[in-house]
Structures are given as structure tokens and as C-alpha cells.
Design a protein around this motif. Structure first.
Motif, PDB file in Angstrom:
ATOM      1  N   CYS A 108     -30.028   3.907  19.026  1.00  0.00           N
ATOM      2  CA  CYS A 108     -29.469   3.858  20.261  1.00  0.00           C
ATOM      3  C   CYS A 108     -28.547   2.972  20.421  1.00  0.00           C
ATOM      4  N   HIS A 109     -27.215   3.087  21.222  1.00  0.00           N
ATOM      5  CA  HIS A 109     -26.420   2.244  21.723  1.00  0.00           C
ATOM      6  C   HIS A 109     -25.281   2.619  22.846  1.00  0.00           C
ATOM      7  N   TRP A 110     -24.732   2.009  24.519  1.00  0.00           N
ATOM      8  CA  TRP A 110     -24.536   2.819  25.070  1.00  0.00           C
ATOM      9  C   TRP A 110     -23.394   2.808  24.606  1.00  0.00           C
ATOM     10  N   PRO A 111     -22.608   3.710  24.970  1.00  0.00           N
ATOM     11  CA  PRO A 111     -21.393   4.174  24.859  1.00  0.00           C
ATOM     12  C   PRO A 111     -20.659   3.264  25.030  1.00  0.00           C
ATOM     13  N   PHE A 112     -19.511   2.905  24.066  1.00  0.00           N
ATOM     14  CA  PHE A 112     -18.342   2.042  23.703  1.00  0.00           C
ATOM     15  C   PHE A 112     -17.205   2.363  25.032  1.00  0.00           C
ATOM     16  N   GLN A 114     -16.066   2.561  28.444  1.00  0.00           N
ATOM     17  CA  GLN A 114     -16.863   1.339  29.868  1.00  0.00           C
ATOM     18  C   GLN A 114     -16.781   3.105  30.243  1.00  0.00           C
ATOM     19  N   LEU A 117     -19.623   4.856  29.782  1.00  0.00           N
ATOM     20  CA  LEU A 117     -20.818   3.968  30.143  1.00  0.00           C
ATOM     21  C   LEU A 117     -21.329   3.816  31.475  1.00  0.00           C
ATOM     22  N   ILE A 118     -20.138   3.751  32.219  1.00  0.00           N
ATOM     23  CA  ILE A 118     -20.616   4.067  33.861  1.00  0.00           C
ATOM     24  C   ILE A 118     -21.281   4.906  34.277  1.00  0.00           C
ATOM     25  N   ALA A 121     -24.873   4.957  33.499  1.00  0.00           N
ATOM     26  CA  ALA A 121     -25.902   4.354  34.406  1.00  0.00           C
ATOM     27  C   ALA A 121     -25.387   4.912  35.825  1.00  0.00           C
ATOM     28  N   LYS A 122     -24.404   5.360  35.890  1.00  0.00           N
ATOM     29  CA  LYS A 122     -24.464   5.722  37.108  1.00  0.00           C
ATOM     30  C   LYS A 122     -25.816   7.324  37.384  1.00  0.00           C
TER      31      LYS A 122
END
Lengths: 335, 335
Positions: A108-112, A114, A117-118, A121-122
Motif C-alpha cells: 500500500c501507499h498513499w497516492p502520489f 497530491q 492524496l488530500i 485523507a479528507k
């Protein structure tokens, strides 16, 4: 000998940073028509060869068995941004193969991107394996394994039949022996093999022209390029260079990025195969390099030239939106 | 002539990417004791000279008038991560000067540190000017202006008295004429001036030794270095290289990063001033370079050596946590 500076980043009247790199372009006959820098140095192509890695998905009959169309094939060749559509389609591919996200071994990784990703997360959610930029490729590996009746477990390992098959495909296409001494582990856990840029460019030229390939492979390769060009969003994402490059000349440019500053591309009309690497691995530079190179190869009379040139030479702005400099390709790349 | 490769990124048994750079180290007497690459090429030092830019805050008496201690002075020299403590202290500095965030002219951006960014997005908040990594520096400019009775409006512009004062300070410290042809606009909107690395290193050696400086300036410079070394979190952030470098040898290393691959540092005990730049602007490389250089300068017998060496040579892992390669400094830097 060092590779030439192909991209400069300016601030005010001065050059602030410099990116070196190498470029190979091979024509339909297998001749290197443009070589810049050291094109014989082995380079890990990383995600730039996902179309090569997806050939078994088609050649095995798995893609047809599970009803994969352009969007699914594009996602199987993707480094996607983890947007909702990417995640949903990767899940759908797995479901059609009778599996789910639990079988994925990509991590897994957070989307590259931004923005993506934001937004994630929101929403209070965390990324899953389906958000991994390689989840479509892995779904393709799983589908190929299921269709062949092979256990999916360990499908990322060097000795799994899927990876052995891919190794054979890449050796045939690039004419390069890919032994363990050329093997590294990619971000998504599968093997990646170092290949000289001129051999990569030749492999892409062969894929797009069919030169020296069995008819079935030539057809599979064109089908993958066509799928990616038809559905560039699924191969990349909303604000990504690969999508912008392919949208600049729909159906006439295939271009795929790889980590650490790699790009591979084909120009179907011209039968050209292209591979480049920024020495320092910088993505901002490899994106400018491929755009500048494609502009050069398409020619200034081409309708796509202005869009490619704009991707190759960009204004840089600070947080207030004030212009502070440029990122631009050099004469060493464009002339 | 190209600068030498100072950092390599490996994958498997091969070098995947290469970062070139230049390094200058000047001793207490002003002699360049180590020069690697082209140290005379003008380089925008960006945020690496925030201690130089903060000298007027102390010399004017503003810092004392508003009761700024180590944490505030460290934040005035910071490229901070936008963590809650950074934001609160920047607001406090402005309030003590009778102003608030509305006067800041640095613009907004999401925190650079992904963990901080994700936490902020999860909380449903958006970044303010106080989250800008330069908000402490800007609060210092505002405090200096207010204390001097100068309008704060336009404090980021080339002709504002604060920027004129900073330009004079930097010219005196580096012995370099900083005219408009050397001037660019920084990310936070203030002018940044290109200075050769050897002149930057000399300026930092002068700041830490007082060589050739008026007593008041020498004292102010040491006060800023001491504040940053005492409160490294406020100059950087929880997971940041500058904090790790300074924590490796508390009170014995000052090190400050700048955008586009710059680092400036001092070793107070040795009277050394240090400046380096990674040609391609890569932060991962400049962080390895400064760690490797500091390890070399401290010496292998120093208690800080192991920690610095570990920061200079790191294992790279993929999303599954599997070791895939290394980022490491080369002999050209360490020998």
C-alpha cells in the motif's frame, strides 16, 4: 564521460538546476536514428515497460476470457493515481477473475498525486492495495495466473511462472539476457531487469511495428498500445504527464513513465521506439525530456507540436502565483 | 566540466541513479580546506541562508523587544513542516509584534512532510499562510519592520528596507555584489541572490567565528546558530534531515537545507563554514551529501560519526518493506 544536460531549471536570469540524461530512438528497421548520451548503460525501466509485462495477459487468452476491454488493458499497463475510477476498475478486474484485493502482493501507499492524496485523507479513508499505482498491473498478473490454473500466491517472485514468462518476453523483445545480475526488485515487489536504452527503444519499435515478432505477439502489443491511447486516464490519472502527452496527439503517441526518471514511448505512424532516462531519477526532468523529444520527432509542423512544446517548457510559479523561472529542455535534446 | 557524482542510488547490484554536486568548506582563517566540483558557480542558496536573513531581527533589537527566545529565533531561521507547534509559534511571534497572519506575504502551501499533510487533511482543515514553511522567517521580517516603525506592506519586495538590509548583510558576509542580475524570486516571494559556494562557505565560517565581523554581528550570528541548535524542531520538523543532523551532535552542528538541493552548515568547534549544492536540485541527494560531508569533517572517531554515516547511507525499501537498494555517498565525497 557524463551524459549531457537535457533539462535546465531557471530562476531569474540564471540556471538554478541541471538534469542530465540519455535518449535512444530506434526506427522501424531497427536502426538507432537518434542517440544522446550513453545508450548502452543498463537502465532499470521500472514501470515504463508495463506494456511488455502485460503481453502474457493477452497472449494467454486471459484478457478475452475475463472480458477486459480498453479500460482494463490500459489499467493493466498503468501507474495510476489511485483515483476512485482506478480503484473500482482494479477491483472489478480481480472480481471477474474470481479473486479480490486480498491476493494482491504490491503493498500500500498513499497516492502520489497530491490532490488525490488530500481528497482521500479528507474522506477519512486510508489507501488500500487497490490504491497502489500498480494495482491494475497486478490484477492483470492475477487474472493471467487464474486463467492458466496457476496458484496466484507468490506471483511477484522471480521464479513464479508469470514472472518467468515476462522475463522471456522481455529477453525476446530487447535481445538482452536478463539474468539475476540484471535483476532488481521494483517498488511493487516484482522483478525489474536492467536493459540498455538502445535495446529498450528497439523493443518498443518491434512491438509497434511487429518487426521480427510472431503475428500473435505483434497483434497483442498493438492492442495494448491502442488500449492505452484510447483510455489514457486509466494508464495514468487526471493531472499526469502520460495522459497529457497522449492527449496531445490522440492515437498517435503512446508514452509511459517509470520511476527514477525513465520514459518509454512509441510513435505508431513513424514506427519509432523511444527510451530515455534522467540520470538523477528526477520525474520533472524526464517528463520535460519526453515532451521535448516527442515534439522534435513529430516536427514543428505537426498539430501536436505546440502542446508537446508547452509540456517541455513550463513556467514555474511560487506560492503566490508569481513567475519565478522555467523548466526547459536544452539544445542538446531538441537539435 | 561536470561536477562529480557524489551520491548514488542503487537497486539490486546496479547503480540506478546518480546525483552530481559541488562542495565548499572554508576554515576559520578563510582558507578553502575542501573544494569539490565547481565552487565558483553562482548558486541560489534559497532557505539555507535564513540565518543570514535573520541577522537584522537581532541586530535591530526587535528580537529582544518582543521577547523572542531560542524557539522563536529558530523558527525565524526555519523551513518548518507546518506542524501545530510551528503554526502556533509563528502566530505568537506576529501577535507579540502587534500583527496577525493577515500581514504575511509568503502564500499558502500544503506541508511538505506527507505525514503532516495527511494529518491536516484528515482534520478537515486547509493550510493557512502560517503553515507556509517560511512563516517564521516572515514573522521575523514583520517584527523587524514593526520595531523599526517601517510599514510591513511589501516587506517581500526587492526595495523594501528589510530586503535592502538583508542584501547588505549578505554582501558583507559573502564579499559578493548582489545586484539585480544575481537576483531571483524565492518560493515565499522574497528575493534570493546567487552566490558562489566558496563565498557562501566563507560567509558561514565568518558568522560562526566572527572573523572580520563587528562584535555585534558576530554575537548575533552565534546567537542564531545556538538557538537553532538548541531548538532544532522549530527550525525543521519531526522527521526532517536538519533536525536529525543537529541531533546527531547537539550544539556541535548547525545545518540548514535550501530548496533545489542546497545545504549550508557550520561546525562551531572547528570554525568551519560549509556550502553544497546538488546539481539537479534533488533533496534526497543533498541530505545524503551533507551527512556524508559532516561525517568526514567530524572524523570517524567522533561520537556523532555513526549517526551521520547512517544518514548518509540509507537502505531503500519498497511498499512491502523489502530492501531494494541503497542511497549512498561516493568516494568523491568521502575521501
Amino acid at each position: 564521460m557524463s551524459n549531457p544536460v537535457l533539462v535546465e531549471v531557471t530562476r531569474g536570469a540564471l540556471v538554478e538546476s541541471r538534469h542530465r540524461g540519455a535518449v535512444a530512438v530506434v526506427d522501424a528497421e531497427g536502426k538507432m536514428v537518434l542517440g544522446i548520451g550513453d545508450v548502452e548503460r543498463p537502465v532499470f525501466p521500472r514501470s515504463a515497460v508495463k506494456t511488455m509485462q502485460a503481453l502474457p495477459l493477452i497472449e494467454s487468452g486471459a484478457a478475452d476470457a475475463f472480458g477486459f476491454g480498453n479500460a482494463e488493458l490500459s489499467l493493466a499497463c498503468a501507474s495510476h493515481s489511485g483515483e476512485a475510477e482506478h480503484v473500482a476498475l482494479a477491483a472489478s478486474m480481480l472480481n471477474r477473475a474470481g479473486r479480490d484485493a486480498d491476493v494482491l502482493e504490491c503493498g500500500c501507499h498513499w497516492p502520489f498525486d497530491q490532490h488525490v492524496l488530500i481528497d482521500l485523507a479528507k474522506s477519512g479513508k486510508a489507501p488500500t492495495v487497490l490504491h497502489n499505482n500498480c494495482s491494475g498491473k497486478h490484477a492483470g498478473f492475477v487474472a493471467t495466473s487464474v486463467h492458466a490454473g496457476i496458484p496466484t500466491e507468490g506471483y511477484v517472485t522471480y521464479d513464479h511462472p508469470i514472472q518467468r514468462e515476462i522475463r522471456g518476453v522481455m529477453e525476446a523483445l530487447t535481445g538482452t539476457a536478463l539474468e539475476m545480475d540484471r535483476c532488481g526488485t521494483d517498488g511493487c515487489a516484482i522483478p525489474t531487469y536492467a536493459v540498455p536504452l538502445d535495446r529498450l527503444a528497439d523493443g518498443f519499435s518491434r512491438m509497434v511495428t511487429g518487426r521480427g515478432l510472431e503475428a500473435e505477439r505483434a497483434k497483442a502489443a498493438r492492442r495494448l498500445f491502442d488500449a492505452c491511447m484510447a483510455e489514457p486516464f486509466y494508464m495514468s490519472g487526471s493531472k499526469r504527464a502520460c495522459m497529457h502527452l497522449m492527449q496531445a496527439a490522440p492515437g498517435r503517441i503512446f508514452a509511459k513513465t517509470g520511476a527514477e526518471g525513465v520514459f518509454c514511448a512509441v510513435l505508431p505512424e513513424k514506427g519509432l521506439g523511444i527510451a530515455l532516462k534522467c540520470d538523477d531519477g528526477g520525474t520533472r526532468a524526464s517528463e520535460a525530456m519526453i515532451a521535448g523529444l516527442l515534439a522534435r520527432l513529430m516536427g514543428s509542423d505537426d498539430p501536436a507540436y505546440a502542446a508537446l512544446d508547452a509540456l517541455a517548457n513550463k513556467t514555474l510559479r511560487n506560492w503566490n502565483g508569481t513567475e519565478v523561472g522555467q523548466i526547459r529542455v536544452t539544445d542538446a535534446l531538441t537539435q
